[in-house]
Motif scaffolding. Sequence first.
Motif, PDB file in Angstrom:
ATOM      1  N   GLU A  14      58.729 -20.110  22.808  1.00  0.00           N
ATOM      2  CA  GLU A  14      58.745 -21.448  22.211  1.00  0.00           C
ATOM      3  C   GLU A  14      59.605 -22.394  23.052  1.00  0.00           C
ATOM      4  O   GLU A  14      59.204 -23.522  23.363  1.00  0.00           O
ATOM      5  N   ALA A  15      60.781 -21.889  23.435  1.00  0.00           N
ATOM      6  CA  ALA A  15      61.684 -22.710  24.250  1.00  0.00           C
ATOM      7  C   ALA A  15      61.047 -23.000  25.615  1.00  0.00           C
ATOM      8  O   ALA A  15      61.078 -24.122  26.120  1.00  0.00           O
ATOM      9  N   HIS A  16      60.417 -21.987  26.168  1.00  0.00           N
ATOM     10  CA  HIS A  16      59.790 -22.140  27.482  1.00  0.00           C
ATOM     11  C   HIS A  16      58.627 -23.137  27.427  1.00  0.00           C
ATOM     12  O   HIS A  16      58.419 -23.903  28.373  1.00  0.00           O
ATOM     13  N   TYR A  17      57.928 -23.136  26.324  1.00  0.00           N
ATOM     14  CA  TYR A  17      56.823 -24.088  26.158  1.00  0.00           C
ATOM     15  C   TYR A  17      57.329 -25.520  26.359  1.00  0.00           C
ATOM     16  O   TYR A  17      56.680 -26.345  27.012  1.00  0.00           O
ATOM     17  N   MET A  20      57.315 -26.275  29.891  1.00  0.00           N
ATOM     18  CA  MET A  20      56.023 -26.171  30.584  1.00  0.00           C
ATOM     19  C   MET A  20      54.974 -27.171  30.105  1.00  0.00           C
ATOM     20  O   MET A  20      53.995 -27.428  30.807  1.00  0.00           O
ATOM     21  N   LYS A  21      55.168 -27.706  28.902  1.00  0.00           N
ATOM     22  CA  LYS A  21      54.048 -28.440  28.297  1.00  0.00           C
ATOM     23  C   LYS A  21      53.611 -29.660  29.109  1.00  0.00           C
ATOM     24  O   LYS A  21      52.441 -30.040  29.044  1.00  0.00           O
ATOM     25  N   ASN A  22      54.513 -30.231  29.874  1.00  0.00           N
ATOM     26  CA  ASN A  22      54.110 -31.403  30.665  1.00  0.00           C
ATOM     27  C   ASN A  22      53.929 -31.108  32.152  1.00  0.00           C
ATOM     28  O   ASN A  22      53.702 -32.022  32.945  1.00  0.00           O
ATOM     29  N   VAL A  23      54.044 -29.850  32.510  1.00  0.00           N
ATOM     30  CA  VAL A  23      53.883 -29.511  33.931  1.00  0.00           C
ATOM     31  C   VAL A  23      52.392 -29.537  34.270  1.00  0.00           C
ATOM     32  O   VAL A  23      51.575 -28.977  33.533  1.00  0.00           O
ATOM     33  N   THR A  59      56.684 -17.889  32.800  1.00  0.00           N
ATOM     34  CA  THR A  59      55.787 -17.819  31.624  1.00  0.00           C
ATOM     35  C   THR A  59      55.241 -16.408  31.489  1.00  0.00           C
ATOM     36  O   THR A  59      55.253 -15.815  30.404  1.00  0.00           O
ATOM     37  N   MET A  60      54.734 -15.901  32.610  1.00  0.00           N
ATOM     38  CA  MET A  60      54.106 -14.588  32.553  1.00  0.00           C
ATOM     39  C   MET A  60      55.146 -13.529  32.172  1.00  0.00           C
ATOM     40  O   MET A  60      54.869 -12.640  31.366  1.00  0.00           O
ATOM     41  N   ASP A  61      56.349 -13.649  32.728  1.00  0.00           N
ATOM     42  CA  ASP A  61      57.396 -12.664  32.383  1.00  0.00           C
ATOM     43  C   ASP A  61      57.660 -12.663  30.877  1.00  0.00           C
ATOM     44  O   ASP A  61      57.773 -11.615  30.249  1.00  0.00           O
ATOM     45  N   LEU A  62      57.752 -13.870  30.314  1.00  0.00           N
ATOM     46  CA  LEU A  62      58.032 -13.962  28.866  1.00  0.00           C
ATOM     47  C   LEU A  62      56.869 -13.436  28.041  1.00  0.00           C
ATOM     48  O   LEU A  62      57.061 -12.818  26.989  1.00  0.00           O
ATOM     49  N   LEU A  63      55.655 -13.681  28.536  1.00  0.00           N
ATOM     50  CA  LEU A  63      54.478 -13.179  27.801  1.00  0.00           C
ATOM     51  C   LEU A  63      54.430 -11.646  27.854  1.00  0.00           C
ATOM     52  O   LEU A  63      54.173 -10.991  26.831  1.00  0.00           O
ATOM     53  N   TYR A  64      54.701 -11.098  29.033  1.00  0.00           N
ATOM     54  CA  TYR A  64      54.692  -9.627  29.104  1.00  0.00           C
ATOM     55  C   TYR A  64      55.806  -9.044  28.226  1.00  0.00           C
ATOM     56  O   TYR A  64      55.638  -7.982  27.617  1.00  0.00           O
ATOM     57  N   ALA A  65      56.918  -9.769  28.141  1.00  0.00           N
ATOM     58  CA  ALA A  65      58.013  -9.284  27.280  1.00  0.00           C
ATOM     59  C   ALA A  65      57.580  -9.296  25.805  1.00  0.00           C
ATOM     60  O   ALA A  65      57.945  -8.408  25.029  1.00  0.00           O
ATOM     61  N   LEU A  66      56.783 -10.306  25.454  1.00  0.00           N
ATOM     62  CA  LEU A  66      56.274 -10.354  24.073  1.00  0.00           C
ATOM     63  C   LEU A  66      55.394  -9.133  23.798  1.00  0.00           C
ATOM     64  O   LEU A  66      55.501  -8.498  22.740  1.00  0.00           O
ATOM     65  N   ALA A  67      54.544  -8.810  24.771  1.00  0.00           N
ATOM     66  CA  ALA A  67      53.659  -7.646  24.592  1.00  0.00           C
ATOM     67  C   ALA A  67      54.482  -6.375  24.427  1.00  0.00           C
ATOM     68  O   ALA A  67      54.162  -5.499  23.614  1.00  0.00           O
ATOM     69  N   GLU A  68      55.562  -6.319  25.179  1.00  0.00           N
ATOM     70  CA  GLU A  68      56.410  -5.125  25.090  1.00  0.00           C
ATOM     71  C   GLU A  68      57.100  -5.074  23.728  1.00  0.00           C
ATOM     72  O   GLU A  68      57.116  -4.043  23.071  1.00  0.00           O
ATOM     73  N   GLN A  69      57.633  -6.225  23.351  1.00  0.00           N
ATOM     74  CA  GLN A  69      58.305  -6.291  22.051  1.00  0.00           C
ATOM     75  C   GLN A  69      57.363  -5.868  20.914  1.00  0.00           C
ATOM     76  O   GLN A  69      57.752  -5.182  19.980  1.00  0.00           O
ATOM     77  N   GLN A  70      56.104  -6.265  21.031  1.00  0.00           N
ATOM     78  CA  GLN A  70      55.137  -5.961  19.957  1.00  0.00           C
ATOM     79  C   GLN A  70      54.487  -4.581  20.156  1.00  0.00           C
ATOM     80  O   GLN A  70      53.568  -4.225  19.441  1.00  0.00           O
TER      81      GLN A  70
END
Length: 554
Positions: A14-17, A20-23, A59-70
Amino acid sequence: MSDLTSSPAWKALEAHYGTMKNVHMKELFANDSERFHKYSMKFEDILLDYSKNRVADSTMDLLYALAEQQDVKGKAQAMFSGEKINSTEDRTVLHIALRNQSNKPIYVDGEDVMPAVNETLERIKAFTNQVRDGTWKGHTGKVITAIVNIGIGGSDLGPVMACEALKPYAADHLKMHFCSNVDGTHIAEILKLCDPETTLFLIASKTFTTQETMTNANTAKTWLVGNFDGDETSVAKHFAALSTNGDAVSAFGIDVTNMFGFWNWVGGRYSLWSAIGTPIALAIGFDNWMEMHAGAHAVDQHFLQYDGKDNLPLTLALIGLWYNNFFGAETVAILPYDQYMHRFAAYFQQGDMESNGKYVDMNGKRMQTQTGPIIFGEPGTNGQHAFYQLIHQGTKIIPCDFVAPCQSQNNLPEKLGAPVDHHPILLSNYFAQTEALAFGKDESQVKAELDKTDMSEAEKTALVPHKVFEGNRPSNSFLFKKLTPRTLGSLIAIYEMKIFCQGAIWNINSFDQWGVELGKQLAKAILPELDGDSPVSSHDSSTNGLINYYKTNK
Ligand code: F6P
């Protein structure tokens, strides 16, 4: 609050978004000449380029971390090892066993399912070979020349999609028909094309109770028997069943020797790997159907073996989730640049939307975030002339998957003496679309173009905003050598596992479909009310009004 949206990995995204949202993707590409290499991967000859997405390394690192967490990996292992992950139906989820060409045992309640899977495949092989080579004869001794598959949902969409996609591999002498809709028009039009002496009906239904399928099956049976002067013995040579429900198949009048079974651990939308795929084997031959299985099995192995960025379906799932849950995208467009794949998006409409269209999690708690996206799509270039306008310049963000083969199945200069090869034209569009979506066309480019015209300054100024493409619209590109049975099998499994990963992250049950039940129940109650002329008053005023309008106009 559900655990997911208050979890550390979610909060970090969420924080990372926010950052990134305007990049703009223009920036991302300008700053990294290696972006394509970094954000693309290959599975066999299937290239996935996901560089045209609004993602950075972080972004990708955080997404992969989410997959790991879940614990996506743990959940995948649970599925592959036969745990009852479909908790609301107390079922295992083992379509992967149907394509388990390693033949390694997979146990359900202590019993290895592979011998039964292999035995059924052998029976399907023998049956489909007999029909294809003409050994199987109709009631009057004629060879079968038309197949009518009667089924709906998962008992229709997969076989239709695959038979269409793999038409170049199909036997010319067998005409395939698919009847799904309970609208009598569907079967009426198909039967017009069929000769009872040479037609074989496949009644495809996991439950063998589905209203649409049983209604069509009964109509087909009456038609056939009627054509043979009421001789019921004709059914034996003109009907086969693809089902899990032996009793209902017998009660319908199909001998169980003509039944090809499967098991309750095969979900309808994952059933083209089971006996439900029999029409595919009839069309393209059993060995080609097995090639599809091989392609899917290879993806299964890849999916189990690789982690994080090396895992293709997981990567695809995470990118989809990024837009769905953080950018608020509600849809995904699947856009095959291959006319043979014209039912691919429709197939995954059921695959994705029936799997992940859930608003409660595994524990029955209301989701605090979005789940499955709305899937739609048409083949390119047709879609370009229909709905792409909104993808390019609409107010919504629509992540797109572009899918294309490098080689066409139809080299028209060779086949028809056409003046040009169509395939480069098709692919130039495939390449152009993702480029246009990502990079757009800015004001200065538009102005420069308008300056070459003889428009007045006022006219140009008025036109500029309409002609600007802001870009930054995300897409994935799949590019593979040729649409072979193996490649199609792999692509299907990639999407299946993508759907699995998203469901695992949201912690929803991707394998039940209770949401389709209420409409079925209500229709059952309404059907007898449609008899006769007397008005109904048992519903709300709208439903009463509609039914009564029908009754006065039928
Ligand atoms: O109504 C939804 C559904 O249950 C799907 O999941 C399934 O693919 C379809 O109906 C057909 O069911 P059956 O194969 O039992 O006729």
